[in-house]
Design an enzyme around this catalytic site. Structure first.
Site, PDB file in Angstrom:
ATOM      1  CD  GLU A   1     -26.585 -21.283  11.691  1.00  0.00           C
ATOM      2  OE1 GLU A   1     -26.350 -19.710  11.913  1.00  0.00           O
ATOM      3  OE2 GLU A   1     -27.007 -22.084  11.573  1.00  0.00           O
TER       4      GLU A   1
ATOM      5  CB  SER B   1     -22.825 -18.925  10.480  1.00  0.00           C
ATOM      6  OG  SER B   1     -24.266 -18.904  11.193  1.00  0.00           O
TER       7      SER B   1
ATOM      8  CB  SER C   1     -25.746  -8.520  14.358  1.00  0.00           C
ATOM      9  OG  SER C   1     -25.431  -9.888  15.189  1.00  0.00           O
TER      10      SER C   1
END
EC number: 6.3.2.4
Length: 361
Positions: A15, A184, A318
């Site tokens: 990530e 993720s 986000s």
């Protein structure tokens, strides 16, 4: 005196690139009248690189990356000896996602350094990162969740057939296969038959030596942000319009195919239940600072906790900042300062703990 904020990002993790995006947004949002901002890039090999005092905004994440010429141990030593301003008001903001940043490793180092830092501590970070441990804890505390089982790499290598049979007997199809420690949606896949199950095992074991297999839940996934220390608060919940069976890494960060809906389309009583379950999950994992709790809601309004993300993606777009903006108008910059305040509060709380025996008279 201004507070020195050291934002750690990058890291030895799949990530890595997601972390760069989070860090860029955090660095740009920090109020320069209150904070001295220091970006600290950790390469994919784990080498620490201090970029110095940041005075201008970051326009491209490439500005946050440099090529080092040292070792991991030496780079950490140089940062602590030369770059970290000991004796001033300092705080660390670990904007690192996944392994070696969100799993308690960085947190353990910061605890040893006795420095305040934003977000979850060693225990909650490690438990939240390991999906098997997290689900075992949820099961112990009666938190509703889907059926699951786990397997280790050596078991699979010793007897593949037995592993596949275990999944088929206990979980069935369709099911999801995930690395126990990853985020993720990296290494995650869905299987509807034995052939797909074999391929999914191969993929998941690339990223961890332990995997978790979960029964598919038919429902909508809600995301709720929880922030606080001893008295955490939950935001309104959000959801994404489903365009794929599940959101893999490309859907989340590359394709742009995710459409958020905030607040989520829930009946008031169900929305309250989701928020209450998010706070309960936060407390059960001993979280501090922040977390994003992902919860499934089925067609008959059954609530099933999926996972707790102890350092969720943190760009201005986000879900975490978007949820708080919708909840009470908290801006992105205000959210960052809120988390910094909580970190200092928690640090002072821990300073009152005795680590040596008192002298007996």
């Amino acid at each position: 005196m201004k507070t020195n904020v050291y934002v750690l990002y990058g890291g030895k993790s799949v990530e890595h690139e997601v972390s760069l995006k989070s860090a860029s947004a955090i660095l740009n949002a920090l109020d320069r009248s209150k904070f001295n901002v220091y970006p600290v890039y950790i390469t994919k090999e784990g080498i620490w690189c201090n970029l110095g005092l940041l005075e201008e905004e970051i326009e491209d994440v490439k500005q946050l990356q440099i090529e080092p010429s040292t070792t991991v141990a030496k780079s950490i030593g140089e940062f602590l000896a030369k770059d970290f301003r000991e004796g001033e008001k300092n705080i660390i903001f670990p904007a690192i996602h996944g392994i070696n940043g969100e799993d308690g490793t960085i947190q353990g180092l910061l605890e040893l350094l006795d420095v305040p830092y934003v977000g979850n501590e060693v225990l909650s970070s490690a438990a939240g990162m390991d999906k098997v441990i997290m689900r075992d804890i949820f099961a112990r505390h009666g938190i509703p969740q889907t059926e699951y089982t786990s397997l280790r790499l050596h078991n699979w290598k010793e007897d593949e057939e037995r592993c596949y049979q275990q999944v088929e007997e206990k979980i069935g199809y369709p099911c999801y296969i995930k690395p126990a420690n990853s985020g993720s949606s990296v290494g995650i896949s869905r299987a509807e038959n034995r052939k797909e199950l074999k391929k999914s095992f191969q993929e998941a074991f690339l990223y961890d030596c332990k995997i978790i297999i979960e029964r598919e839940v038919i429902g909508r996934e809600m995301q709720t942000s929880v922030i606080g220390n001893d008295y955490p608060k939950a935001s309104v919940s959000g959801e994404f319009i489903m365009e794929r069976p599940f959101f893999d890494y490309n859907a989340k960060y590359i394709d742009g195919t995710i459409i958020p809906v905030v607040p989520a389309r829930l009946e008031p009583a169900v929305a309250d239940n989701v928020r209450e379950m998010a706070i309960k999950s936060f407390k059960v994992l001993n979280c501090y600072g922040l977390a994003r709790v992902d919860i499934f809601v089925t067609d008959d309004n059954q609530v099933l906790v999926n996972e707790v993300n102890t350092m969720p993606g943190f760009t201005a777009l986000s879900m975490t900042p978007v949820l708080w903006e919708a909840t009470d108008g908290t801006t992105y910059a205000e959210l960052i300062e809120w988390l910094i305040q909580l970190a200092f509060q928690r640090y002072q709380q821990k300073k009152s703990i005795l680590y040596t025996r008192g002298v007996e008279e």
